[in-house]
Scaffold this motif. Structure first.
Motif, PDB file in Angstrom:
ATOM      1  N   SER A  26      -0.933  -7.953   9.558  1.00 15.35           N
ATOM      2  CA  SER A  26      -2.134  -7.161   9.291  1.00 15.35           C
ATOM      3  C   SER A  26      -1.777  -5.729   8.901  1.00 15.35           C
ATOM      4  O   SER A  26      -2.414  -5.141   8.013  1.00 15.35           O
ATOM      5  N   GLN A  27      -0.747  -5.172   9.542  1.00  9.67           N
ATOM      6  CA  GLN A  27      -0.334  -3.818   9.178  1.00  9.67           C
ATOM      7  C   GLN A  27       0.294  -3.782   7.787  1.00  9.67           C
ATOM      8  O   GLN A  27       0.141  -2.796   7.057  1.00  9.67           O
ATOM      9  N   ALA A  30      -2.619  -3.712   5.495  1.00  7.99           N
ATOM     10  CA  ALA A  30      -3.207  -2.373   5.499  1.00  7.99           C
ATOM     11  C   ALA A  30      -2.348  -1.409   4.686  1.00  7.99           C
ATOM     12  O   ALA A  30      -2.866  -0.557   3.942  1.00  7.99           O
ATOM     13  N   THR A  33      -2.923  -2.038   1.056  1.00  9.26           N
ATOM     14  CA  THR A  33      -4.236  -1.529   0.648  1.00  9.26           C
ATOM     15  C   THR A  33      -4.202  -0.023   0.433  1.00  9.26           C
ATOM     16  O   THR A  33      -4.710   0.496  -0.574  1.00  9.26           O
ATOM     17  N   LEU A  34      -3.606   0.701   1.363  1.00 13.50           N
ATOM     18  CA  LEU A  34      -3.512   2.159   1.231  1.00 13.50           C
ATOM     19  C   LEU A  34      -2.698   2.554   0.001  1.00 13.50           C
ATOM     20  O   LEU A  34      -3.075   3.466  -0.750  1.00 13.50           O
ATOM     21  N   ALA A  54      -0.125   5.740   5.001  1.00 12.59           N
ATOM     22  CA  ALA A  54       0.731   4.555   4.920  1.00 12.59           C
ATOM     23  C   ALA A  54       2.069   4.802   5.613  1.00 12.59           C
ATOM     24  O   ALA A  54       2.582   3.932   6.330  1.00 12.59           O
ATOM     25  N   LEU A  57       1.513   4.802   9.375  1.00 10.63           N
ATOM     26  CA  LEU A  57       1.302   3.430   9.824  1.00 10.63           C
ATOM     27  C   LEU A  57       2.628   2.677   9.915  1.00 10.63           C
ATOM     28  O   LEU A  57       2.885   1.948  10.880  1.00 10.63           O
TER      29      LEU A  57
END
Length: 236
Positions: A26-27, A30, A33-34, A54, A57
Motif C-alpha cells: 500500500s505504501q 501511495a 501516486t505521489l 514521497a 513516506l
C-alpha cells in the motif's frame, strides 16, 4: 499443549508478515501516486510537496515495512517445512523480495533524493521514480498471487538423497522472536538511532537456516510437522 503454543506463535508471525506485506504494497502504491502527481503537475510548489512527501513516506514507513515483511517471510520459510529451496513458489518469492529490498535501498531511495533536489531547483522529476514504485507494488501483488496459488511444484533439491524427507517446524519461542524482533528494531531505529538498523533480523535470517540445515542432516529423523504448521500462506 506445546504444539498449541507453537501454532499460536506461528499464527502471530503470519499475522505480522501479512500486516507488514500489505503495508509495504500500500505504501508503494501511495508512493507511485505521489510521484505520478509530481510528474504531471505544472505547479513547482505542488511538485516539490509531492516528491517531499514521497521521500518522507519512503524513509519513515515504507522502508521499515519492507524490512519487516522480508524478514518475517524469510523466517516463515525457515521455521516451517516449506523451507527456502523446496518449492519453486517460495524460491521465486525469495528472489523477488531480495531484488525489491536492494532496489529500494540502492535505486529508489537515491532517486527520490535526487527528485527532491530537482524539484527544489524547479526542474522536472525523473520519470523512473514513479515507474520504480509502481513496479514494487506490482511485484508485491504477484507475490500475493504466488502465496495463494502456490504454483510450479517442488524443486529438484527435494529429491536429493541428502535432503531430509520430513522437516519439522521450529520451536514456538523462535516464532515469537521473529515476530517481536522487527518491532524492537523499528523502535530502536526511530527512537534512538534515527536510521534503519535491521542488524538483528539480518543475523537471524542468515544464521538460523544454516544451523537448522546442519541439525537436520546430522540429527535423528525429525517428527512430522503438525497440521497447523503447514508453512507460510500469506503474502510476502
Amino acid at each position: 499443549m506445546a504444539d498449541r503454543r507453537s501454532r499460536s506463535s506461528r499464527d502471530l508471525l503470519v499475522w505480522m508478515h501479512v500486516l507488514t506485506s500489505v503495508g509495504w504494497m500500500s505504501q508503494a502504491l501511495a508512493l507511485a501516486t505521489l510521484l505520478a502527481f509530481g510528474l504531471s503537475t505544472g505547479d513547482p510548489e505542488q511538485r516539490l510537496s509531492a516528491v517531499t512527501m514521497a521521500e518522507v513516506l519512503d524513509e519513515h514507513l515504507l522502508l521499515h515495512m519492507a524490512n519487516a515483511s522480508a524478514f518475517t517471510g524469510l523466517m516463515l520459510s525457515a521455521l516451517t517445512p516449506w523451507g527456502y529451496f523446496r518449492h519453486w513458489w517460495v524460491l521465486t518469492k525469495f528472489a523477488i523480495t531480495t531484488v525489491q529490498v536492494y532496489a529500494g535501498i540502492f535505486v529508489l531511495g537515491p532517486n527520490l533524493q535526487a527528485g527532491v533536489r530537482a524539484a527544489e531547483d524547479g526542474r522536472a522529476l525523473p520519470p523512473g521514480v514513479a515507474v520504480g514504485a509502481l513496479l514494487m507494488a506490482s511485484a508485491m501483488a504477484f507475490q500475493t498471487w504466488a502465496s495463494v496459488a502456490k504454483p510450479w511444484g517442488r524443486t529438484p533439491w527435494t529429491r536429493s538423497p541428502r535432503a531430509p524427507r520430513k522437516v519439522p517446524s521450529g520451536p514456538g519461542w523462535l516464532f515469537l522472536v521473529a515476530t517481536l524482533l522487527p518491532v524492537a528494531e523499528y523502535a530502536l531505529s526511530v527512537g534512538v538511532l534515527g536510521f534503519p538498523f535491521p542488524f538483528g533480523s539480518l543475523l537471524v535470517a542468515l544464521v538460523h537456516p544454516i544451523a537448522r540445515s546442519r541439525g537436520l542432516r546430522s540429527g535423528p529423523a525429525p517428527r512430522v510437522a503438525a497440521r497447523g504448521d503447514a508453512g507460510p500462506t500469506s503474502v510476502s
